[in-house]
Design an enzyme around this catalytic site. Structure first.
Site, PDB file in Angstrom:
ATOM      1  N   HIS A 105       0.835  -1.205   0.000  1.00 27.41           N
ATOM      2  CA  HIS A 105       0.000   0.000   0.000  1.00 27.41           C
ATOM      3  C   HIS A 105       0.868   1.252   0.000  1.00 27.41           C
ATOM      4  O   HIS A 105       2.085   1.163   0.094  1.00 27.41           O
ATOM      5  CB  HIS A 105      -0.999  -0.007   1.158  1.00 27.41           C
ATOM      6  CG  HIS A 105      -0.401   0.087   2.527  1.00 27.41           C
ATOM      7  ND1 HIS A 105       0.376  -0.901   3.083  1.00 27.41           N
ATOM      8  CD2 HIS A 105      -0.488   1.060   3.470  1.00 27.41           C
ATOM      9  CE1 HIS A 105       0.738  -0.545   4.302  1.00 27.41           C
ATOM     10  NE2 HIS A 105       0.229   0.646   4.563  1.00 27.41           N
ATOM     11  N   HIS A 119       1.374   3.958   1.931  1.00 25.10           N
ATOM     12  CA  HIS A 119       1.907   4.744   3.054  1.00 25.10           C
ATOM     13  C   HIS A 119       3.437   4.847   2.989  1.00 25.10           C
ATOM     14  O   HIS A 119       4.115   3.906   2.616  1.00 25.10           O
ATOM     15  CB  HIS A 119       1.478   4.126   4.390  1.00 25.10           C
ATOM     16  CG  HIS A 119       0.039   4.365   4.703  1.00 25.10           C
ATOM     17  ND1 HIS A 119      -0.690   3.568   5.562  1.00 25.10           N
ATOM     18  CD2 HIS A 119      -0.820   5.320   4.268  1.00 25.10           C
ATOM     19  CE1 HIS A 119      -1.925   4.025   5.645  1.00 25.10           C
ATOM     20  NE2 HIS A 119      -2.031   5.083   4.864  1.00 25.10           N
ATOM     21  N   ASP A 167       5.706   4.697   5.171  1.00 23.27           N
ATOM     22  CA  ASP A 167       6.505   3.716   5.908  1.00 23.27           C
ATOM     23  C   ASP A 167       6.505   2.349   5.211  1.00 23.27           C
ATOM     24  O   ASP A 167       7.008   1.368   5.763  1.00 23.27           O
ATOM     25  CB  ASP A 167       6.046   3.600   7.373  1.00 23.27           C
ATOM     26  CG  ASP A 167       4.648   3.042   7.522  1.00 23.27           C
ATOM     27  OD1 ASP A 167       3.754   3.471   6.764  1.00 23.27           O
ATOM     28  OD2 ASP A 167       4.439   2.168   8.391  1.00 23.27           O
ATOM     29  N   HIS A 168       5.965   2.300   3.980  1.00 23.51           N
ATOM     30  CA  HIS A 168       6.027   1.065   3.187  1.00 23.51           C
ATOM     31  C   HIS A 168       6.672   1.283   1.815  1.00 23.51           C
ATOM     32  O   HIS A 168       6.986   0.321   1.124  1.00 23.51           O
ATOM     33  CB  HIS A 168       4.622   0.446   3.048  1.00 23.51           C
ATOM     34  CG  HIS A 168       4.081   0.026   4.379  1.00 23.51           C
ATOM     35  ND1 HIS A 168       4.023  -1.290   4.784  1.00 23.51           N
ATOM     36  CD2 HIS A 168       3.649   0.770   5.436  1.00 23.51           C
ATOM     37  CE1 HIS A 168       3.562  -1.335   6.022  1.00 23.51           C
ATOM     38  NE2 HIS A 168       3.318  -0.101   6.440  1.00 23.51           N
ATOM     39  N   HIS A 219      -7.420  -0.907   5.651  1.00 21.00           N
ATOM     40  CA  HIS A 219      -6.385   0.016   6.140  1.00 21.00           C
ATOM     41  C   HIS A 219      -6.245   1.169   5.146  1.00 21.00           C
ATOM     42  O   HIS A 219      -6.271   2.340   5.517  1.00 21.00           O
ATOM     43  CB  HIS A 219      -5.081  -0.756   6.302  1.00 21.00           C
ATOM     44  CG  HIS A 219      -3.915   0.051   6.747  1.00 21.00           C
ATOM     45  ND1 HIS A 219      -3.811   0.578   8.013  1.00 21.00           N
ATOM     46  CD2 HIS A 219      -2.779   0.423   6.100  1.00 21.00           C
ATOM     47  CE1 HIS A 219      -2.664   1.238   8.117  1.00 21.00           C
ATOM     48  NE2 HIS A 219      -2.024   1.172   6.976  1.00 21.00           N
ATOM     49  N   ASP A 260      -0.257  -4.073   6.207  1.00 19.93           N
ATOM     50  CA  ASP A 260      -0.880  -3.533   7.419  1.00 19.93           C
ATOM     51  C   ASP A 260      -2.337  -3.985   7.536  1.00 19.93           C
ATOM     52  O   ASP A 260      -3.157  -3.306   8.166  1.00 19.93           O
ATOM     53  CB  ASP A 260      -0.822  -1.998   7.428  1.00 19.93           C
ATOM     54  CG  ASP A 260       0.575  -1.476   7.748  1.00 19.93           C
ATOM     55  OD1 ASP A 260       1.483  -2.294   7.999  1.00 19.93           O
ATOM     56  OD2 ASP A 260       0.750  -0.242   7.735  1.00 19.93           O
ATOM     57  N   HIS A 310       4.471  -4.709  10.734  1.00 11.88           N
ATOM     58  CA  HIS A 310       4.895  -4.008  11.960  1.00 11.88           C
ATOM     59  C   HIS A 310       5.071  -4.947  13.146  1.00 11.88           C
ATOM     60  O   HIS A 310       4.366  -5.952  13.270  1.00 11.88           O
ATOM     61  CB  HIS A 310       3.856  -2.948  12.362  1.00 11.88           C
ATOM     62  CG  HIS A 310       3.816  -1.767  11.452  1.00 11.88           C
ATOM     63  ND1 HIS A 310       4.614  -0.665  11.628  1.00 11.88           N
ATOM     64  CD2 HIS A 310       3.071  -1.520  10.338  1.00 11.88           C
ATOM     65  CE1 HIS A 310       4.359   0.227  10.671  1.00 11.88           C
ATOM     66  NE2 HIS A 310       3.429  -0.272   9.864  1.00 11.88           N
TER      67      HIS A 310
HETATM   68 FE    FE Z   1       2.566   0.759   8.167  1.00 16.42          FE
HETATM   69 ZN    ZN Z   2       0.078   1.611   6.508  1.00 19.57          ZN
END
Ligand code: FE
Ligand code: ZN
Length: 241
Positions: A56, A58, A60-61, A114, A133, A171
């Site tokens: 996805h 985001h 942090d990915h 998410h 996530d 995570h």
């Molecule tokens: Fe994440």
């Molecule tokens: Zn995420």
């Protein structure tokens, strides 16, 4: 088993996953938040990078994609429907797509909740699930874009995967998830044992992932919710915990 998955810790609590097809030596990284930790692991193993698989959009990915592209020029795989907010995709995919990875294949499962364009990957050859996530050990992702019903249905799509499936989530949230899960099912013996195990592992600085889907089925309140309404109730309680 031909494909193996190993966690590469990134940022404070993210995991990217290094996939290796042992038959052909092909490599892939799932959801690189950063480039440097991935490059360090690849160099230590003497490997290049053939693929990046994204779940996805985001930061942090995907934050490490540009740096890895500069260095290795890998093939980038992600959801066609989210192409406008992902790095440039070489292989745009959708529900049911099969991506060739050496001798193995990654099957794409659309798992909105998410985010609306969130996808998961399942590798039958190695029994590896990359839920991003969507699913965590003892928890699930927050509903930033989708509804509780969408997330419930997305997690239900993992229902036909074998118990031995290794869940390689995005995570390390397992300790706090365990505390919350125990408030939902305080009498669940399997959950109580898992919570103790998680405490020991984290105390030793070890990752709690991958975890088997069978153990999650016995312990994760979000998988165990019997309908979308009870799922929604548990999700709301977790958000306010
Ligand atoms: Fe994440
Ligand atoms: Zn995420």
């Amino acid at each position: 088993m031909t494909v193996t998955a190993q966690a590469i810790p990134m940022l404070s609590d993210n995991y990217a996953w290094l996939l290796i097809d042992s038959a052909t030596g092909k490599t892939g990284i799932v959801d690189p938040a950063e480039a440097a930790p991935a490059i360090a692991v690849l160099e230590r193993l003497g490997l290049g990078l053939d693929f990046i698989f994204l779940t996805h959009h985001h930061d942090d990915h995907i934050g490490g994609v540009a740096g890895l592209v500069d260095m290795y020029h890998p093939t980038i795989v992600g959801n066609q429907a989210d192409a406008h907010r992902l790095p440039p995709l070489d292989i745009p995919v959708h529900e049911g797509s099969l991506v060739e990875f050496g001798n193995a294949r990654l099957r794409v499962i659309e798992t909105p909740g998410h985010t609306l364009g969130h996808i998961s990957y399942y590798i039958a050859d190695g029994n590896i699930l990359l839920p991003g996530d969507t699913l965590f050990s003892l928890g699930c992702g927050r509903l930033f874009e989708g509804s509780a019903e969408q997330m419930f249905n997305s997690i239900a799509k993992y229902g036909d995967l074998p118990d031995e499936t290794q869940v390689c989530a995005g995570h390390e949230y397992t300790s706090s998830n365990a505390r919350f899960a125990l408030t939902v099912e305080p009498q669940n013996e399997a959950l109580r044992r898992r919570a103790v195990q998680v405490q020991v592992m984290r105390g030793q600085g070890l990752p709690t992932l991958p975890v088997s889907l069978g153990l999650e089925r016995a312990t994760n309140p979000f998988i165990r919710a019997r309908d979308a309404q009870s799922f929604a109730r548990i999700r709301t309680a977790k958000d306010n915990a």
